[in-house]
Design an enzyme around this catalytic site. Structure first.
Site, PDB file in Angstrom:
ATOM      1  N   TYR A 139      57.669  47.497  67.361  1.00 40.53           N
ATOM      2  CA  TYR A 139      56.599  46.955  66.510  1.00 40.53           C
ATOM      3  C   TYR A 139      55.540  46.269  67.381  1.00 40.53           C
ATOM      4  O   TYR A 139      54.337  46.528  67.242  1.00 40.53           O
ATOM      5  CB  TYR A 139      57.211  45.986  65.490  1.00 40.53           C
ATOM      6  CG  TYR A 139      56.216  45.086  64.814  1.00 40.53           C
ATOM      7  CD1 TYR A 139      55.228  45.610  63.984  1.00 40.53           C
ATOM      8  CD2 TYR A 139      56.255  43.697  65.006  1.00 40.53           C
ATOM      9  CE1 TYR A 139      54.308  44.773  63.370  1.00 40.53           C
ATOM     10  CE2 TYR A 139      55.346  42.858  64.386  1.00 40.53           C
ATOM     11  CZ  TYR A 139      54.367  43.404  63.571  1.00 40.53           C
ATOM     12  OH  TYR A 139      53.448  42.586  62.971  1.00 40.53           O
TER      13      TYR A 139
ATOM     14  N   ASP B   1      47.950  56.734  52.192  1.00 39.63           N
ATOM     15  CA  ASP B   1      48.828  56.637  53.365  1.00 39.63           C
ATOM     16  C   ASP B   1      47.938  56.644  54.603  1.00 39.63           C
ATOM     17  O   ASP B   1      47.162  57.586  54.809  1.00 39.63           O
ATOM     18  CB  ASP B   1      49.787  57.840  53.374  1.00 39.63           C
ATOM     19  CG  ASP B   1      50.726  57.833  54.575  1.00 39.63           C
ATOM     20  OD1 ASP B   1      50.578  56.987  55.480  1.00 39.63           O
ATOM     21  OD2 ASP B   1      51.629  58.701  54.599  1.00 39.63           O
TER      22      ASP B   1
ATOM     23  N   GLY C 189      50.247  48.534  57.365  1.00 32.40           N
ATOM     24  CA  GLY C 189      51.125  49.071  58.404  1.00 32.40           C
ATOM     25  C   GLY C 189      52.518  48.483  58.322  1.00 32.40           C
ATOM     26  O   GLY C 189      52.821  47.675  57.441  1.00 32.40           O
ATOM     27  N   ILE C 190      53.362  48.913  59.236  1.00 37.55           N
ATOM     28  CA  ILE C 190      54.720  48.370  59.331  1.00 37.55           C
ATOM     29  C   ILE C 190      54.613  47.009  60.026  1.00 37.55           C
ATOM     30  O   ILE C 190      53.979  46.887  61.071  1.00 37.55           O
ATOM     31  CB  ILE C 190      55.629  49.343  60.125  1.00 37.55           C
ATOM     32  CG1 ILE C 190      55.677  50.719  59.443  1.00 37.55           C
ATOM     33  CG2 ILE C 190      57.025  48.745  60.302  1.00 37.55           C
ATOM     34  CD1 ILE C 190      56.226  50.732  58.026  1.00 37.55           C
TER      35      ILE C 190
ATOM     36  N   CYS D   6      51.696  33.793  59.323  1.00 38.67           N
ATOM     37  CA  CYS D   6      50.746  33.410  58.273  1.00 38.67           C
ATOM     38  C   CYS D   6      51.452  33.451  56.933  1.00 38.67           C
ATOM     39  O   CYS D   6      51.754  34.527  56.408  1.00 38.67           O
ATOM     40  CB  CYS D   6      49.525  34.331  58.293  1.00 38.67           C
ATOM     41  SG  CYS D   6      48.189  33.724  57.253  1.00 38.67           S
TER      42      CYS D   6
HETATM   43  P1  NAI Z   1      53.606  43.404  54.728  1.00 41.32           P
HETATM   44  O1  NAI Z   1      54.671  44.289  55.266  1.00 41.32           O
HETATM   45  O2  NAI Z   1      53.933  42.476  53.629  1.00 41.32           O
HETATM   46  O3  NAI Z   1      52.357  44.286  54.286  1.00 41.32           O
HETATM   47  C1  NAI Z   1      51.978  45.470  54.937  1.00 41.32           C
HETATM   48  C2  NAI Z   1      51.468  46.431  53.903  1.00 41.32           C
HETATM   49  O4  NAI Z   1      51.146  47.663  54.570  1.00 41.32           O
HETATM   50  C3  NAI Z   1      52.501  46.761  52.816  1.00 41.32           C
HETATM   51  O5  NAI Z   1      51.979  46.467  51.535  1.00 41.32           O
HETATM   52  C4  NAI Z   1      52.791  48.239  52.998  1.00 41.32           C
HETATM   53  O6  NAI Z   1      53.002  48.934  51.776  1.00 41.32           O
HETATM   54  C5  NAI Z   1      51.519  48.717  53.717  1.00 41.32           C
HETATM   55  N1  NAI Z   1      51.799  49.947  54.459  1.00 41.32           N
HETATM   56  C6  NAI Z   1      52.878  50.229  55.230  1.00 41.32           C
HETATM   57  N2  NAI Z   1      52.823  51.484  55.685  1.00 41.32           N
HETATM   58  C7  NAI Z   1      51.680  52.002  55.207  1.00 41.32           C
HETATM   59  C8  NAI Z   1      51.073  53.290  55.308  1.00 41.32           C
HETATM   60  N3  NAI Z   1      51.640  54.287  56.018  1.00 41.32           N
HETATM   61  N4  NAI Z   1      49.900  53.486  54.680  1.00 41.32           N
HETATM   62  C9  NAI Z   1      49.312  52.492  53.961  1.00 41.32           C
HETATM   63  N5  NAI Z   1      49.846  51.265  53.816  1.00 41.32           N
HETATM   64  C10 NAI Z   1      51.016  51.029  54.429  1.00 41.32           C
HETATM   65  O7  NAI Z   1      53.031  42.586  55.987  1.00 41.32           O
HETATM   66  P2  NAI Z   1      52.158  41.248  55.972  1.00 41.32           P
HETATM   67  O8  NAI Z   1      53.035  40.108  56.296  1.00 41.32           O
HETATM   68  O9  NAI Z   1      51.331  41.197  54.769  1.00 41.32           O
HETATM   69  O10 NAI Z   1      51.232  41.497  57.258  1.00 41.32           O
HETATM   70  C11 NAI Z   1      49.995  42.154  57.147  1.00 41.32           C
HETATM   71  C12 NAI Z   1      49.564  42.598  58.540  1.00 41.32           C
HETATM   72  O11 NAI Z   1      49.498  41.483  59.399  1.00 41.32           O
HETATM   73  C13 NAI Z   1      50.536  43.584  59.183  1.00 41.32           C
HETATM   74  O12 NAI Z   1      49.799  44.534  59.923  1.00 41.32           O
HETATM   75  C14 NAI Z   1      51.352  42.727  60.130  1.00 41.32           C
HETATM   76  O13 NAI Z   1      51.814  43.472  61.242  1.00 41.32           O
HETATM   77  C15 NAI Z   1      50.318  41.677  60.528  1.00 41.32           C
HETATM   78  N6  NAI Z   1      50.939  40.408  60.882  1.00 41.32           N
HETATM   79  C16 NAI Z   1      51.416  39.587  59.900  1.00 41.32           C
HETATM   80  C17 NAI Z   1      51.961  38.366  60.223  1.00 41.32           C
HETATM   81  C18 NAI Z   1      52.391  37.407  59.173  1.00 41.32           C
HETATM   82  O14 NAI Z   1      52.773  36.293  59.519  1.00 41.32           O
HETATM   83  N7  NAI Z   1      52.351  37.751  57.886  1.00 41.32           N
HETATM   84  C19 NAI Z   1      52.145  37.961  61.621  1.00 41.32           C
HETATM   85  C20 NAI Z   1      51.612  38.912  62.578  1.00 41.32           C
HETATM   86  C21 NAI Z   1      51.028  40.090  62.206  1.00 41.32           C
HETATM   87  C1  15L Z   2      54.887  39.299  62.537  1.00 40.52           C
HETATM   88  O1  15L Z   2      54.261  40.051  63.276  1.00 40.52           O
HETATM   89  C2  15L Z   2      55.429  39.766  61.235  1.00 40.52           C
HETATM   90  O2  15L Z   2      54.579  40.723  60.639  1.00 40.52           O
HETATM   91  C3  15L Z   2      55.667  38.642  60.251  1.00 40.52           C
HETATM   92  O3  15L Z   2      56.511  39.152  59.233  1.00 40.52           O
HETATM   93  C4  15L Z   2      56.259  37.374  60.861  1.00 40.52           C
HETATM   94  O4  15L Z   2      57.601  37.557  61.096  1.00 40.52           O
HETATM   95  C5  15L Z   2      55.512  36.989  62.140  1.00 40.52           C
HETATM   96  O5  15L Z   2      55.207  38.066  62.991  1.00 40.52           O
HETATM   97  C6  15L Z   2      56.263  35.928  62.989  1.00 40.52           C
HETATM   98  O6  15L Z   2      56.403  36.140  64.180  1.00 40.52           O
HETATM   99  O7  15L Z   2      56.644  34.908  62.421  1.00 40.52           O
END
Ligand code: NAI
Ligand code: 15L
Length: 265
Positions: free
Chosen positions: A134, A49, A71-72, A164
């Site tokens: 967020y 965590d 993270g969230i 992404c």
């Molecule tokens: P996701 O929500 O699928 O993955 C985040 C991971 O962080 C999850 O596996 C979750 O279990 C873990 N997590 C949450 N709280 C935690 C804690 N307290 N301790 C340890 N792990 C924890 O999000 P995704 O889409 O994979 O994004 C990854 C990162 O990129 C995030 O930080 C998100 O904010 C950022 N991001 C993603 C975008 C996207 O398009 N996928 C766009 C902009 C930012």
């Molecule tokens: C983010 O920051 C979120 O983590 C991701 O889930 C997408 O929604 C992305 O932005 C977006 O703006 O499309």
């Protein structure tokens, strides 16, 4: 690198990047609060965590680089955002300070600037305009990273990721999309650069309709090769174009600008 740490490795982006990171380091330390499945021969799995300072110190020890995806990742209750994205980030930077300042790629977000309009063209100097708690947590993360850079020389790439994923799924993403290949190439540039500093980098492919200007970060040599425009015909056949007044067509942060503030129970 000898050992690269990936946080958030069980998430969407983490799962997409996990196997791709094998070529970046002899060992990849894979971490999340959620289940990570089985370890590949080059992997070490650590359930942790981010809000637990002691656990994060052990997690970071011995790592030469950190891909911080944990993270969230959407709007949520403040208590959850606070633990993972505020306290978690502080724990990560304190651990990095104690363990030799491994270079960090911080997954920031376009939601730091979500209230800009889609006809605004902005660069990294534009004032933040977060579109929810967020987004505010990512502004905090960028400020924290900047302070550790100014004060202690800790290098971080502040990557404001657009969207992404495999492919764009709505009209907004024709502007915000970043392909997995382009993200991988950016990670390579960040960890290979002789000098990184603490730049804000827009995590976006070479989309014809992008809103963000990365020219200040040209020294990293990142040239995204994909373009969401290639998906336009396919997307328009499936998804109706939103009206100009809809948040999805109006604000850079799209629907996130309409999220409520979630109350604690
Ligand atoms: P996701 O929500 O699928 O993955 C985040 C991971 O962080 C999850 O596996 C979750 O279990 C873990 N997590 C949450 N709280 C935690 C804690 N307290 N301790 C340890 N792990 C924890 O999000 P995704 O889409 O994979 O994004 C990854 C990162 O990129 C995030 O930080 C998100 O904010 C950022 N991001 C993603 C975008 C996207 O398009 N996928 C766009 C902009 C930012
Ligand atoms: C983010 O920051 C979120 O983590 C991701 O889930 C997408 O929604 C992305 O932005 C977006 O703006 O499309």
């Amino acid at each position: 690198m000898k050992r690269l740490l990936i946080t958030g490795a069980a998430g969407g982006l983490g799962s997409a990047m996990r196997a791709r990171m094998a070529k970046f380091a002899d060992l990849v330390r894979i971490s999340d609060i959620a289940d990570l499945g089985a370890a590949a021969p080059h992997e070490e799995l650590v359930i942790c965590d981010l809000g637990d300072a002691e656990a994060v110190h052990s997690l970071v020890e011995g790592c030469d680089g950190i891909l911080h995806l944990g993270g969230i990742s959407v709007e949520d209750k403040f208590s959850k955002i606070m633990n993972a994205n505020l306290l978690g980030l502080y724990n990560l930077y304190e651990a990095a300070r104690a363990h030799g300042h491994p270079r960090i790629l911080f997954a920031s977000s376009n939601h730091t600037v979500g209230f800009y309009r889609q006809d605004d063209h902005i660069d990294a100097t534009a004032p933040m305009r977060p579109d929810g708690l967020y987004g505010v947590s990512k502004c905090f993360g960028e400020a924290l990273a900047r302070m550790y850079f100014e004060k202690f020389g800790q290098e971080t790439a502040l990557v404001r990721i657009g969207s992404c994923m495999e492919r764009p799924t709505n009209h907004r993403m024709l502007s915000t999309w970043m392909s997995y290949d382009d993200f991988e190439a950016l990670i390579a540039c960040v960890f290979r650069a002789p000098m990184l500093g603490c730049p804000i980098i827009w995590g976006v492919s070479d989309n014809d309709s992008r809103w963000w200007d990365n020219s200040h970060a040209a020294y990293l040599g990142w040239r995204p090769g994909d373009n969401a425009e290639h998906f336009r015909v396919e997307l328009e056949a499936k998804v109706p174009r939103p009206a100009p007044s809809e948040p999805l067509a109006h604000y850079q942060g799209g629907q996130f600008t309409q999220d409520p503030i979630f109350t604690e129970e």
